[in-house]
Design a protein around this motif. Structure first.
Motif, PDB file in Angstrom:
ATOM      1  N   LEU A 139      -0.674  10.339   6.811  1.00  0.00           N
ATOM      2  CA  LEU A 139      -0.488  11.514   7.657  1.00  0.00           C
ATOM      3  C   LEU A 139      -0.859  12.799   6.911  1.00  0.00           C
ATOM      4  CD1 LEU A 139       2.823  10.613   9.522  1.00  0.00           C
ATOM      5  CD2 LEU A 139       0.526  10.799  10.511  1.00  0.00           C
ATOM      6  N   GLU A 140      -0.500  12.863   5.630  1.00  0.00           N
ATOM      7  CA  GLU A 140      -0.867  14.032   4.828  1.00  0.00           C
ATOM      8  C   GLU A 140      -2.389  14.158   4.719  1.00  0.00           C
ATOM      9  OE1 GLU A 140       1.258  13.225   1.216  1.00  0.00           O
ATOM     10  OE2 GLU A 140       3.024  14.335   1.872  1.00  0.00           O
ATOM     11  N   THR A 141      -3.064  13.036   4.546  1.00  0.00           N
ATOM     12  CA  THR A 141      -4.527  13.040   4.479  1.00  0.00           C
ATOM     13  C   THR A 141      -5.116  13.491   5.806  1.00  0.00           C
ATOM     14  OG1 THR A 141      -4.511  11.267   2.829  1.00  0.00           O
ATOM     15  CG2 THR A 141      -6.570  11.601   4.038  1.00  0.00           C
ATOM     16  N   LEU A 142      -4.570  12.985   6.900  1.00  0.00           N
ATOM     17  CA  LEU A 142      -5.045  13.369   8.230  1.00  0.00           C
ATOM     18  C   LEU A 142      -4.816  14.858   8.478  1.00  0.00           C
ATOM     19  CD1 LEU A 142      -6.192  12.536  10.988  1.00  0.00           C
ATOM     20  CD2 LEU A 142      -3.857  11.996  11.690  1.00  0.00           C
ATOM     21  N   LEU A 143      -3.639  15.343   8.116  1.00  0.00           N
ATOM     22  CA  LEU A 143      -3.326  16.759   8.286  1.00  0.00           C
ATOM     23  C   LEU A 143      -4.290  17.626   7.484  1.00  0.00           C
ATOM     24  CD1 LEU A 143      -1.489  18.975   9.393  1.00  0.00           C
ATOM     25  CD2 LEU A 143      -0.001  18.615   7.418  1.00  0.00           C
ATOM     26  N   LEU A 185       6.867   3.401   4.723  1.00  0.00           N
ATOM     27  CA  LEU A 185       7.094   4.794   5.074  1.00  0.00           C
ATOM     28  C   LEU A 185       6.316   5.744   4.158  1.00  0.00           C
ATOM     29  CD1 LEU A 185      10.940   4.705   5.783  1.00  0.00           C
ATOM     30  CD2 LEU A 185       9.079   4.798   7.459  1.00  0.00           C
ATOM     31  N   GLU A 186       6.311   5.459   2.873  1.00  0.00           N
ATOM     32  CA  GLU A 186       5.564   6.281   1.915  1.00  0.00           C
ATOM     33  C   GLU A 186       4.068   6.238   2.201  1.00  0.00           C
ATOM     34  OE1 GLU A 186       6.286   8.305  -0.821  1.00  0.00           O
ATOM     35  OE2 GLU A 186       8.351   8.235  -0.146  1.00  0.00           O
ATOM     36  N   TYR A 187       3.572   5.047   2.505  1.00  0.00           N
ATOM     37  CA  TYR A 187       2.143   4.871   2.781  1.00  0.00           C
ATOM     38  C   TYR A 187       1.753   5.606   4.065  1.00  0.00           C
ATOM     39  CZ  TYR A 187      -2.338   2.376   3.147  1.00  0.00           C
ATOM     40  OH  TYR A 187      -3.663   2.061   3.231  1.00  0.00           O
ATOM     41  N   GLU A 188       2.586   5.496   5.084  1.00  0.00           N
ATOM     42  CA  GLU A 188       2.318   6.212   6.338  1.00  0.00           C
ATOM     43  C   GLU A 188       2.344   7.718   6.114  1.00  0.00           C
ATOM     44  OE1 GLU A 188       5.241   4.610   9.004  1.00  0.00           O
ATOM     45  OE2 GLU A 188       4.048   2.817   9.419  1.00  0.00           O
ATOM     46  N   SER A 192      -0.435   0.133  -3.625  1.00  0.00           N
ATOM     47  CA  SER A 192      -1.737  -0.169  -4.224  1.00  0.00           C
ATOM     48  C   SER A 192      -2.330  -1.448  -3.642  1.00  0.00           C
ATOM     49  CB  SER A 192      -1.605  -0.297  -5.743  1.00  0.00           C
ATOM     50  OG  SER A 192      -1.241   0.936  -6.309  1.00  0.00           O
ATOM     51  N   LEU A 193      -1.491  -2.437  -3.410  1.00  0.00           N
ATOM     52  CA  LEU A 193      -1.968  -3.672  -2.778  1.00  0.00           C
ATOM     53  C   LEU A 193      -2.454  -3.389  -1.357  1.00  0.00           C
ATOM     54  CD1 LEU A 193       0.668  -6.179  -4.125  1.00  0.00           C
ATOM     55  CD2 LEU A 193      -1.813  -6.486  -4.297  1.00  0.00           C
ATOM     56  N   TRP A 194      -1.712  -2.607  -0.616  1.00  0.00           N
ATOM     57  CA  TRP A 194      -2.126  -2.277   0.757  1.00  0.00           C
ATOM     58  C   TRP A 194      -3.440  -1.509   0.770  1.00  0.00           C
ATOM     59  CZ3 TRP A 194       3.384  -0.521   2.469  1.00  0.00           C
ATOM     60  CH2 TRP A 194       4.145  -1.648   2.789  1.00  0.00           C
ATOM     61  N   LYS A 195      -3.643  -0.656  -0.220  1.00  0.00           N
ATOM     62  CA  LYS A 195      -4.872   0.141  -0.268  1.00  0.00           C
ATOM     63  C   LYS A 195      -6.116  -0.719  -0.478  1.00  0.00           C
ATOM     64  CE  LYS A 195      -3.099   4.635  -1.584  1.00  0.00           C
ATOM     65  NZ  LYS A 195      -3.084   5.689  -2.613  1.00  0.00           N
ATOM     66  N   ILE A 196      -5.927  -1.902  -1.042  1.00  0.00           N
ATOM     67  CA  ILE A 196      -7.064  -2.815  -1.170  1.00  0.00           C
ATOM     68  C   ILE A 196      -6.982  -3.914  -0.107  1.00  0.00           C
ATOM     69  CG2 ILE A 196      -7.516  -2.317  -3.595  1.00  0.00           C
ATOM     70  CD1 ILE A 196      -6.104  -4.994  -4.268  1.00  0.00           C
ATOM     71  N   ASN A 197      -6.250  -3.600   0.967  1.00  0.00           N
ATOM     72  CA  ASN A 197      -6.142  -4.480   2.141  1.00  0.00           C
ATOM     73  C   ASN A 197      -5.539  -5.848   1.837  1.00  0.00           C
ATOM     74  OD1 ASN A 197      -7.278  -2.559   3.924  1.00  0.00           O
ATOM     75  ND2 ASN A 197      -9.297  -3.084   3.141  1.00  0.00           N
ATOM     76  N   GLU A 198      -4.535  -5.853   0.969  1.00  0.00           N
ATOM     77  CA  GLU A 198      -3.841  -7.093   0.649  1.00  0.00           C
ATOM     78  C   GLU A 198      -2.447  -7.074   1.262  1.00  0.00           C
ATOM     79  OE1 GLU A 198      -4.910  -9.856  -0.702  1.00  0.00           O
ATOM     80  OE2 GLU A 198      -6.901  -8.992  -1.002  1.00  0.00           O
ATOM     81  N   GLU A 199      -2.036  -8.221   1.714  1.00  0.00           N
ATOM     82  CA  GLU A 199      -0.711  -8.379   2.292  1.00  0.00           C
ATOM     83  C   GLU A 199       0.310  -8.502   1.166  1.00  0.00           C
ATOM     84  OE1 GLU A 199       1.359 -11.532   5.363  1.00  0.00           O
ATOM     85  OE2 GLU A 199      -0.823 -11.445   5.224  1.00  0.00           O
ATOM     86  N   VAL A 200       1.502  -8.010   1.406  1.00  0.00           N
ATOM     87  CA  VAL A 200       2.591  -8.131   0.443  1.00  0.00           C
ATOM     88  C   VAL A 200       3.635  -9.062   1.045  1.00  0.00           C
ATOM     89  CG1 VAL A 200       4.409  -6.905  -0.807  1.00  0.00           C
ATOM     90  CG2 VAL A 200       2.181  -5.828  -0.486  1.00  0.00           C
TER      91      VAL A 200
END
Length: 118
Positions: free
Chosen positions: A92-96, A85-88, A54-62
């Motif tokens: 990929l699922e969205t791209l597919l 890995l989960e985010y990637e 969720s943090l990555w989705k709002i472009n925040e660093e962890v």
């Protein structure tokens, strides 16, 4: 008349961008407090993973300082790696799905990503 309309639209865009940034900041603080809160009982690692993503989705660093003190460096590294890995996989699922929809005849303007839908 068109000039007034353009000015009104420009102001609305500016206001929406400001509200978006405010919301992003509030989400960031919320996610950070959830992640850091040692009293919050995480059921399992997936709770940490969800907050990290969720943090990555709002472009925040962890960073490691965002985690509760009971986690050691190895655990934090594992959680960040697993979340990556989960985010990637999610991307990929969205791209597919996007590619499959294109093959079915939909164009890019008709295809929404998971983030746009949520």
């Amino acid at each position: 008349r068109n000039n007034r309309l353009l000015q009104t639209l420009a102001k609305e865009i500016k206001d929406l961008k400001f509200r978006k940034n405010q919301l992003r900041f509030k989400l960031k603080k919320l996610y950070q407090s959830i992640l850091k809160n040692e009293e919050h009982i995480f059921q399992n690692e997936s709770s940490f993973i969800a907050v990290i993503i969720s943090l990555w989705k709002i472009n925040e660093e962890v960073t490691e300082d965002m985690f509760p003190s009971f986690l050691d460096k190895e655990s934090m590294t594992y959680l960040i790696h697993y979340a990556k890995l989960e985010y990637e996989l999610e991307q990929l699922e969205t791209l597919l799905k996007s590619e499959e929809l294109k093959e079915m005849g939909y164009d890019d303007k008709e295809i929404l990503t998971r983030e746009e839908i949520e």
